[in-house]
Scaffold this motif. Structure first.
Motif, PDB file in Angstrom:
ATOM      1  N   MET A   1       0.835  -1.199   0.000  1.00  0.00           N
ATOM      2  CA  MET A   1       0.000   0.000   0.000  1.00  0.00           C
ATOM      3  C   MET A   1       0.870   1.249   0.000  1.00  0.00           C
ATOM      4  SD  MET A   1      -2.862   1.268   2.761  1.00  0.00           S
ATOM      5  CE  MET A   1      -3.992  -0.053   2.315  1.00  0.00           C
ATOM      6  N   ILE A   2       0.501   2.211  -0.814  1.00  0.00           N
ATOM      7  CA  ILE A   2       1.269   3.447  -0.906  1.00  0.00           C
ATOM      8  C   ILE A   2       0.816   4.423   0.176  1.00  0.00           C
ATOM      9  CG2 ILE A   2       1.741   5.471  -2.346  1.00  0.00           C
ATOM     10  CD1 ILE A   2       1.498   3.633  -4.773  1.00  0.00           C
ATOM     11  N   LYS A   3       1.754   4.808   1.030  1.00  0.00           N
ATOM     12  CA  LYS A   3       1.466   5.777   2.085  1.00  0.00           C
ATOM     13  C   LYS A   3       2.385   6.993   2.008  1.00  0.00           C
ATOM     14  CE  LYS A   3      -0.268   2.350   5.409  1.00  0.00           C
ATOM     15  NZ  LYS A   3      -0.098   1.780   6.776  1.00  0.00           N
ATOM     16  N   ARG A   4       3.650   6.754   1.670  1.00  0.00           N
ATOM     17  CA  ARG A   4       4.644   7.830   1.602  1.00  0.00           C
ATOM     18  C   ARG A   4       5.003   8.081   0.137  1.00  0.00           C
ATOM     19  NH1 ARG A   4       8.243   8.647   6.074  1.00  0.00           N
ATOM     20  NH2 ARG A   4       9.933   8.811   4.561  1.00  0.00           N
ATOM     21  N   ILE A 193      -3.264  16.526 -12.390  1.00  0.00           N
ATOM     22  CA  ILE A 193      -3.207  16.120 -10.983  1.00  0.00           C
ATOM     23  C   ILE A 193      -4.206  15.004 -10.700  1.00  0.00           C
ATOM     24  CG2 ILE A 193      -3.699  16.928  -8.635  1.00  0.00           C
ATOM     25  CD1 ILE A 193      -2.550  19.667  -9.546  1.00  0.00           C
ATOM     26  N   ALA A 194      -5.412  15.128 -11.224  1.00  0.00           N
ATOM     27  CA  ALA A 194      -6.432  14.105 -10.987  1.00  0.00           C
ATOM     28  C   ALA A 194      -6.026  12.770 -11.603  1.00  0.00           C
ATOM     29  CB  ALA A 194      -7.769  14.568 -11.548  1.00  0.00           C
ATOM     30  N   LEU A 195      -5.401  12.798 -12.770  1.00  0.00           N
ATOM     31  CA  LEU A 195      -4.957  11.561 -13.409  1.00  0.00           C
ATOM     32  C   LEU A 195      -3.846  10.890 -12.605  1.00  0.00           C
ATOM     33  CD1 LEU A 195      -4.972  12.733 -17.122  1.00  0.00           C
ATOM     34  CD2 LEU A 195      -6.361  10.875 -16.180  1.00  0.00           C
ATOM     35  N   ILE A 200      -2.307   6.436  -8.899  1.00  0.00           N
ATOM     36  CA  ILE A 200      -1.812   5.997  -7.589  1.00  0.00           C
ATOM     37  C   ILE A 200      -2.866   5.166  -6.873  1.00  0.00           C
ATOM     38  CG2 ILE A 200      -1.069   6.796  -5.312  1.00  0.00           C
ATOM     39  CD1 ILE A 200       0.100   9.277  -6.734  1.00  0.00           C
ATOM     40  N   GLN A 201      -4.082   5.636  -6.893  1.00  0.00           N
ATOM     41  CA  GLN A 201      -5.155   4.926  -6.196  1.00  0.00           C
ATOM     42  C   GLN A 201      -5.356   3.520  -6.742  1.00  0.00           C
ATOM     43  OE1 GLN A 201      -9.123   6.589  -6.647  1.00  0.00           O
ATOM     44  NE2 GLN A 201      -9.605   6.088  -4.525  1.00  0.00           N
ATOM     45  N   ARG A 202      -5.236   3.368  -8.051  1.00  0.00           N
ATOM     46  CA  ARG A 202      -5.430   2.059  -8.673  1.00  0.00           C
ATOM     47  C   ARG A 202      -4.157   1.225  -8.687  1.00  0.00           C
ATOM     48  NH1 ARG A 202      -9.493   5.055 -10.493  1.00  0.00           N
ATOM     49  NH2 ARG A 202     -11.382   4.071 -11.309  1.00  0.00           N
ATOM     50  N   ASP A 203      -3.045   1.820  -8.274  1.00  0.00           N
ATOM     51  CA  ASP A 203      -1.778   1.077  -8.149  1.00  0.00           C
ATOM     52  C   ASP A 203      -1.398   0.411  -9.472  1.00  0.00           C
ATOM     53  OD1 ASP A 203       0.310   0.624  -6.418  1.00  0.00           O
ATOM     54  OD2 ASP A 203      -0.443  -1.309  -5.719  1.00  0.00           O
ATOM     55  N   LYS A 253      -8.537   7.135 -20.308  1.00  0.00           N
ATOM     56  CA  LYS A 253      -9.917   7.300 -19.835  1.00  0.00           C
ATOM     57  C   LYS A 253     -10.560   5.942 -19.569  1.00  0.00           C
ATOM     58  CE  LYS A 253     -11.811   9.965 -22.956  1.00  0.00           C
ATOM     59  NZ  LYS A 253     -12.851  10.841 -23.552  1.00  0.00           N
ATOM     60  N   ALA A 254     -10.278   4.974 -20.421  1.00  0.00           N
ATOM     61  CA  ALA A 254     -10.875   3.651 -20.253  1.00  0.00           C
ATOM     62  C   ALA A 254     -10.292   2.916 -19.047  1.00  0.00           C
ATOM     63  CB  ALA A 254     -10.675   2.826 -21.517  1.00  0.00           C
ATOM     64  N   VAL A 255      -8.970   2.936 -18.910  1.00  0.00           N
ATOM     65  CA  VAL A 255      -8.320   2.204 -17.829  1.00  0.00           C
ATOM     66  C   VAL A 255      -8.675   2.792 -16.471  1.00  0.00           C
ATOM     67  CG1 VAL A 255      -6.080   1.618 -16.805  1.00  0.00           C
ATOM     68  CG2 VAL A 255      -6.428   1.382 -19.275  1.00  0.00           C
ATOM     69  N   LEU A 256      -8.739   4.116 -16.381  1.00  0.00           N
ATOM     70  CA  LEU A 256      -9.001   4.777 -15.104  1.00  0.00           C
ATOM     71  C   LEU A 256     -10.466   5.143 -14.913  1.00  0.00           C
ATOM     72  CD1 LEU A 256      -5.931   7.199 -14.891  1.00  0.00           C
ATOM     73  CD2 LEU A 256      -6.170   4.894 -13.949  1.00  0.00           C
ATOM     74  N   ASN A 257     -11.290   4.875 -15.919  1.00  0.00           N
ATOM     75  CA  ASN A 257     -12.698   5.293 -15.881  1.00  0.00           C
ATOM     76  C   ASN A 257     -12.777   6.785 -15.553  1.00  0.00           C
ATOM     77  OD1 ASN A 257     -15.502   5.035 -16.020  1.00  0.00           O
ATOM     78  ND2 ASN A 257     -15.686   4.539 -13.849  1.00  0.00           N
ATOM     79  N   TYR A 258     -12.020   7.560 -16.307  1.00  0.00           N
ATOM     80  CA  TYR A 258     -11.835   8.973 -16.015  1.00  0.00           C
ATOM     81  C   TYR A 258     -12.508   9.850 -17.063  1.00  0.00           C
ATOM     82  CZ  TYR A 258      -9.502  13.379 -14.900  1.00  0.00           C
ATOM     83  OH  TYR A 258      -9.249  14.678 -14.553  1.00  0.00           O
TER      84      TYR A 258
END
Length: 278
Positions: A1-4, A193-195, A200-203, A253-258
């Motif tokens: 898990m990414i924390k730092r 920034i959002a991308l 990061i969230q989806r790792d 857009k497809a991979v991140l549903n963005y």
């Protein structure tokens, strides 16, 4: 898990990115070139360290800066040292240090300049043929990242950057330029920034993505409106060579549903360019 998360390059993009990640609950470390610039980062809650790549690595505490779960490298090729070899040496020094200190995940901020002047639809499956010094350097670094087994890496290639102090109305105001009908490939900082946050969230690692707004107005209509919105002299366009290069954003857009916050650069010009942005 990414924390730092460590961000090398807390400037126009890196600083608001750091603030965004702090708000998302991450522990954020950041670098600036000069020691006297660290205090301003600290006031924002960023653990600040001095780092200069000249091109050798010089730092007040590189071990602490690289004690992270994810390293984001956000250092574009410099204008004053605008040679491919120099930038390659800079990032190589940083990657060597990252390997030495056990960094396991790296996100490299690149540019669609790695594709060079290729025409038509350009996506992640298009071969890279850079012609500029910066494009050549970035392409070489991308290859180096993916060849390493010491860490997992993903590459995010942004098109022309907009937002904050980057107001396109100033870019060509009063100038005579060619390529009036060439499509414009740009992206707003908020989407950048959002991308990054979504990746990061989806790792997601071992991947490469292009990032550009959905729509591609012509160079003439975009920069004329951009100048008009700021009350500046509009550029003069000549009947020079026209490009039809369009950066395709469907894969990210497809991979991140963005969905892009600023899919239409013309609409952004109308609604936001005159706002006071930092």
């Amino acid at each position: 898990m990414i924390k730092r998360i460590s961000i090398v390059g807390c400037g126009w993009l890196g600083l608001p990115l750091a603030q965004f990640l702090l708000a998302e609950g991450y522990r954020v470390l950041g670098s600036r070139r000069k020691l006297e610039e660290l205090e301003s980062l600290g006031h924002l809650g960023i653990e600040a360290y001095q780092l200069d790549l000249a091109p050798q690595l010089q730092s007040n505490n590189i071990a602490a800066l690289l004690a992270c779960d994810l390293l984001i490298i956000n250092i574009p090729p410099g204008r004053k040292t605008n040679t491919a070899d120099y930038h390659i040496a800079q990032i190589t020094a940083l990657l060597d240090a990252a390997t030495e200190h056990g960094v396991k995940k790296i996100l490299f901020i690149s540019s669609t300049s790695v594709y060079g002047p290729q025409q038509g639809i350009v996506d992640e499956y298009t071969a890279r043929h850079p012609t500029t010094s910066s494009g050549i350097a970035l392409s070489h670094i991308e290859d180096k990242l993916f060849a390493s087994r010491a860490y997992q890496a993903s590459v995010l290639r942004f098109s022309g950057l907009l937002g904050g102090q980057r107001k396109p109305g100033r870019f060509l105001s009063g100038k005579t330029v060619s390529g009036a009908k060439s499509p414009v490939n740009v992206i707003h900082r908020q989407d950048c920034i959002a991308l990054i946050g979504a990746l990061i969230q989806r790792d997601i690692w071992g991947e490469q993505f292009n990032a550009c707004s959905d729509l591609h107005p012509t160079k003439q209509e975009f920069y004329e409106l951009a100048a008009e919105q700021l009350g500046l002299v509009t550029p003069t366009f000549t009947a020079g060579e026209v490009s039809n290069k369009r950066i395709d954003n469907h894969r990210i857009k497809a991979v991140l549903n963005y969905q892009f916050s600023y899919p239409d650069p013309m609409q952004w010009l109308i609604e936001h360019q005159q706002e006071a942005e930092s």
